[in-house]
Design a protein around this motif. Structure first.
Motif, PDB file in Angstrom:
ATOM      1  N   THR A   1       9.492   1.885  -6.685  1.00  0.00           N
ATOM      2  CA  THR A   1       9.442   0.876  -5.801  1.00  0.00           C
ATOM      3  C   THR A   1      10.009  -0.557  -6.369  1.00  0.00           C
ATOM      4  OG1 THR A   1       8.020   1.987  -4.486  1.00  0.00           O
ATOM      5  CG2 THR A   1       8.110  -0.632  -3.926  1.00  0.00           C
TER       6      THR A   1
ATOM      7  N   TYR B   1       4.529  -1.384 -12.511  1.00  0.00           N
ATOM      8  CA  TYR B   1       5.604  -1.984 -11.596  1.00  0.00           C
ATOM      9  C   TYR B   1       6.589  -2.138 -12.669  1.00  0.00           C
ATOM     10  CZ  TYR B   1       2.119  -2.931  -7.932  1.00  0.00           C
ATOM     11  OH  TYR B   1       1.154  -2.995  -6.776  1.00  0.00           O
TER      12      TYR B   1
ATOM     13  N   GLU C   1       5.115   2.727  -8.010  1.00  0.00           N
ATOM     14  CA  GLU C   1       5.446   1.203  -7.931  1.00  0.00           C
ATOM     15  C   GLU C   1       6.480   0.954  -8.991  1.00  0.00           C
ATOM     16  OE1 GLU C   1       4.017  -0.822  -6.114  1.00  0.00           O
ATOM     17  OE2 GLU C   1       2.451   0.389  -5.275  1.00  0.00           O
TER      18      GLU C   1
ATOM     19  N   GLU D   1       1.860  -0.735   1.860  1.00  0.00           N
ATOM     20  CA  GLU D   1       3.078  -0.071   2.311  1.00  0.00           C
ATOM     21  C   GLU D   1       2.279   1.096   3.628  1.00  0.00           C
ATOM     22  OE1 GLU D   1       1.875   0.020  -0.868  1.00  0.00           O
ATOM     23  OE2 GLU D   1       2.221   2.081  -1.465  1.00  0.00           O
TER      24      GLU D   1
ATOM     25  N   HIS E   1       8.720   1.151  -0.578  1.00  0.00           N
ATOM     26  CA  HIS E   1       7.666   2.256  -0.572  1.00  0.00           C
ATOM     27  C   HIS E   1       7.963   3.475   0.517  1.00  0.00           C
ATOM     28  CE1 HIS E   1       4.892   1.344  -3.705  1.00  0.00           C
ATOM     29  NE2 HIS E   1       4.755   0.141  -3.430  1.00  0.00           N
TER      30      HIS E   1
ATOM     31  N   HIS F   1       9.754  -4.686  -0.947  1.00  0.00           N
ATOM     32  CA  HIS F   1       8.974  -4.011  -1.809  1.00  0.00           C
ATOM     33  C   HIS F   1       8.198  -2.882  -0.907  1.00  0.00           C
ATOM     34  CE1 HIS F   1       6.362  -3.021  -5.323  1.00  0.00           C
ATOM     35  NE2 HIS F   1       5.634  -2.938  -4.443  1.00  0.00           N
TER      36      HIS F   1
HETATM   37 ZN    ZN Z   1       4.008  -1.470  -4.339  1.00  0.00          ZN
END
Ligand code: ZN
Ligand code: BES
Length: 628
Positions: A336, A400, A333, A286, A314, A310
């Motif tokens: 995001t 994540y 994460e 990102e 960010h 994704h």
């Molecule tokens: Zn990421």
């Protein structure tokens, strides 16, 4: 439970003052770097960057006499204080012996006489090692053209291998750069381009006016061209890939608008993509204003654009509000991945979003199991404890997907409209700040005191943040969306549907992935052979389908497809694809041996961090022999 209370007590004890970043030598209570000015030449022969960096440093503690910076494998030539008159005064410095994880601490002496103002400019002359961990130098054969290529990857702690600075995400800097390249190559950075590139051939200038953490300073040099897609967005890549990339990412303007609607104004002016050569280590990175993107996302049918969504997300979670240490990685994460899910839903519909959710959830459950088996159960808490370890070890589905579901849980309690308001306020309140998990926790608890806020207890929150595994309040993940595929898979295995009669014409790649992921390790060779020839499963085509197919090949020990596995692993340097397959290989001794052979050939094309990750899988005992 006793263990849990102890962890909690320790975590809360840390809340009183922000903990220092365990992965940096920066002493931010003494000095803080505010601005970085680079002047670097790119030498493709020796694979080095060489030049100067000028750091604008603010003195926080008037009694501080030494400035500590992070470096790794740098050759430091000179250090000067630039006085207001412009006169450069030599400063003494010391480069410590390297720590294997952190690199070498650079200590610069500050005679008090010289600090006339609270802001000083320090100029460091240096060059990088030809093995700098942030830099990957690619030969023409590793690109889509005939010219060499260079790119940098800062996250997590690699920027110190190409710039001496305070390499911690808790410090934010603005930056400017002059990059000198061979005349026929183009440089791009995570910054605005300044002036006209054609003015002086081989000289490229950049400025990033918004303060960012050091891991987001990024550079790429190659035979690059640009194509606009709308007013604020576009794509950079090598000439032979430009048309395909522009087609694949035609939705960029819509994505950016959807992002703003969800998370508030886009604060970085432009959003462009740089589609990389195959060796690129990530699905996406990102870098602000210019996400670096793996070419494996250019599937031809726009089916893998959730990676773009994704990286775009960010721009809010990660780049605007940043984790202040790598222990807080889930703040980047998890937020995001949550935004990614919501954006995929609003752009491509609920069906596709819930498919991606179901696939990711199955992976999360597997990851939590694997961490337990490997004796790292503690790493499935959101707040990590990475001191003394390589922060790359914290990269897992936990940050994540467990992070994504923590926010999914909060959304359930708030209700969607109220949670959307919560998100926008979170980004607004912490814009251009780096925060840790404790700061988030405190802010959330305060927010929950507002009239009309839902009932969420600290105990419930802390179970998500500090405890391993999935908490009692984990929402139900809908997997009904795959019921038809699952039925077809069962019928096919039982011989009720012939291989060439599978209704694949109606399937999107996510359904293929599900079909393959659900196959057992006992699946017969004859069935695998039929699948392979009827649908040309192998090393090419859609990267996610190929990944699931090759995982199945390993799981079932289907030898005829091993050459495809090898070709795939030689053709990509993308972390997730490489690590997933080597992890699958490392589950059996015969797989491990096969993996060793493939790795010996593929290793030169892999980024240094990925080599380490693969070696951790193939040679789990730290003292096991490693191939040269
Ligand atoms: Zn990421
Ligand atoms: N920031 C990460 C990549 C990263 C993480 C680099 C940690 C270095 C250390 C990026 O946003 C990312 O998550 N990329 C994913 C794709 C995404 C769709 C899950 C990847 O590379 O697979």
């Amino acid at each position: 439970m006793r263990h849990y209370s102890l962890v909690l007590a320790l975590a809360l004890a840390g809340a009183a003052h922000a903990a220092a970043d365990p992965h940096s030598y920066a002493e931010t209570d003494k000095f803080i770097v505010r601005h970085v000015a680079l002047d670097l030449g790119t030498d493709f022969e020796s694979r080095r960057l060489e030049g100067t960096v000028e750091l604008t440093v603010e003195q926080v503690d008037p009694n501080a006499e030494t400035l500590s910076l992070d470096t790794r494998d740098l050759e430091i030539g000179t250090v000067h204080l630039i006085e207001t008159s412009g006169h450069a005064k030599v400063l003494a410095f010391k480069l410590a012996e390297p720590d294997p994880i952190l690199g070498s601490k650079l200590t610069i002496d500050f005679p008090h006489c010289c600090a006339a103002t609270s802001q000083m400019r320090i100029r460091i002359g240096y060059r990088t090692s030809n093995e700098a961990s942030a830099l990957q130098w690619l030969a023409p054969s590793q690109t889509y053209g005939a010219r060499p290529y260079l790119y940098s990857q800062g996250q997590a702690i690699h920027t110190r291998s190409w710039i001496p600075l305070q390499d911690t995400p808790s410090v934010r800097v603005t930056y400017e750069a002059r990059i000198r390249t061979p005349p026929d190559l183009v440089a791009v950075m995570s910054a605005a381009r300044v002036g006209d590139d054609r003015a002086v051939s081989g000289e490229h200038r950049f400025a990033m006016k918004q303060p960012i953490p050091s891991y987001l300073i990024a550079l790429a040099v190659g035979d690059l061209r640009f194509q606009a897609i709308g007013d604020r967005t576009g794509v950079w890549t090598e000439p032979s890939r430009l048309a395909a990339a522009a087609y694949e990412f035609a939705d960029l303007p819509r994505m950016l608008e959807a992002g703003e609607k969800m998370a508030g104004p886009y604060r970085w002016d432009r959003y462009d993509l740089l589609v990389m050569p195959r060796a690129f280590a990530f699905g996406g990175m990102e870098n602000p204003r210019l996400s670096f993107i793996s070419p494996s996302t250019v599937a031809g049918d726009r089916s893998l654009v959730s990676v773009i969504v994704h990286e775009l997300a960010h721009s809010w979670s990660g780049n605007l509000v940043t984790n202040s240490t790598w222990d807080d990685f889930w703040l980047n994460e998890g937020f995001t991945s949550y935004l990614e899910h919501r954006l995929v839903e609003s752009l491509y519909g609920e069906r596709r979003a819930s498919m991606e959710d179901a696939i990711a959830y199955a992976e999360l459950v597997q990851t939590i199991k694997d961490l337990e088996i490997d004796g790292h159960a503690g790493d499935s808490a959101l707040q990590l404890q990475l001191a003394g370890r390589n922060p790359d070890e914290g990269i897992s589905d936990v940050a994540y997907q467990k992070g994504r579901w923590f926010l999914g849980f909060l959304e359930e309690r708030f209700g969607r409209p109220a949670f959307d308001a919560f998100l926008r306020q979170y980004f607004g309140a912490h814009a251009f700040q780096s925060i840790d998990t404790t700061t988030f926790r405190t802010w959330l608890l305060e927010y929950l005191k507002r009239p009309g806020a839902p009932a969420v207890t600290a105990v419930e929150i802390d179970e998500w943040i500090y405890r391993p595994g999935l908490p009692a309040t984990m929402p139900k993940v809908a997997k009904g969306v795959f019921a038809p595929v699952d039925r077809i898979a069962a019928d096919w295995r039982a011989g009720r549907i012939a291989t060439d009669a599978l209704p694949v014409k109606d399937w999107i790649p996510q359904e293929w992935v599900r079909f393959l992921d659900e196959q057992p390790s006992g699946l017969e060779d004859a069935k695998l052979a039929e699948l392979r020839s009827a649908y040309k499963l192998g090393a090419d085509g859609n990267a996610e389908i190929a990944l699931s197919w090759l995982e199945l090949v390993i799981r079932t020990g289907y030898e005829p497809a091993y050459p495809d596995l090898e070709r795939f692993l030689l053709n990509t340097g993308r972390w997730r694809l490489v690590e997933t397959l080597f992890r699958e290989l490392s589950r059996t001794e015969s797989g491990r041996v096969l993996g060793e052979g493939i790795y010996a050939k593929a290793k030169p094309g892999y980024h240094a961090s990925i080599r380490q990750a693969v070696e951790r899988l193939l040679y789990p005992e730290a003292d096991a022999p490693k191939p040269q």
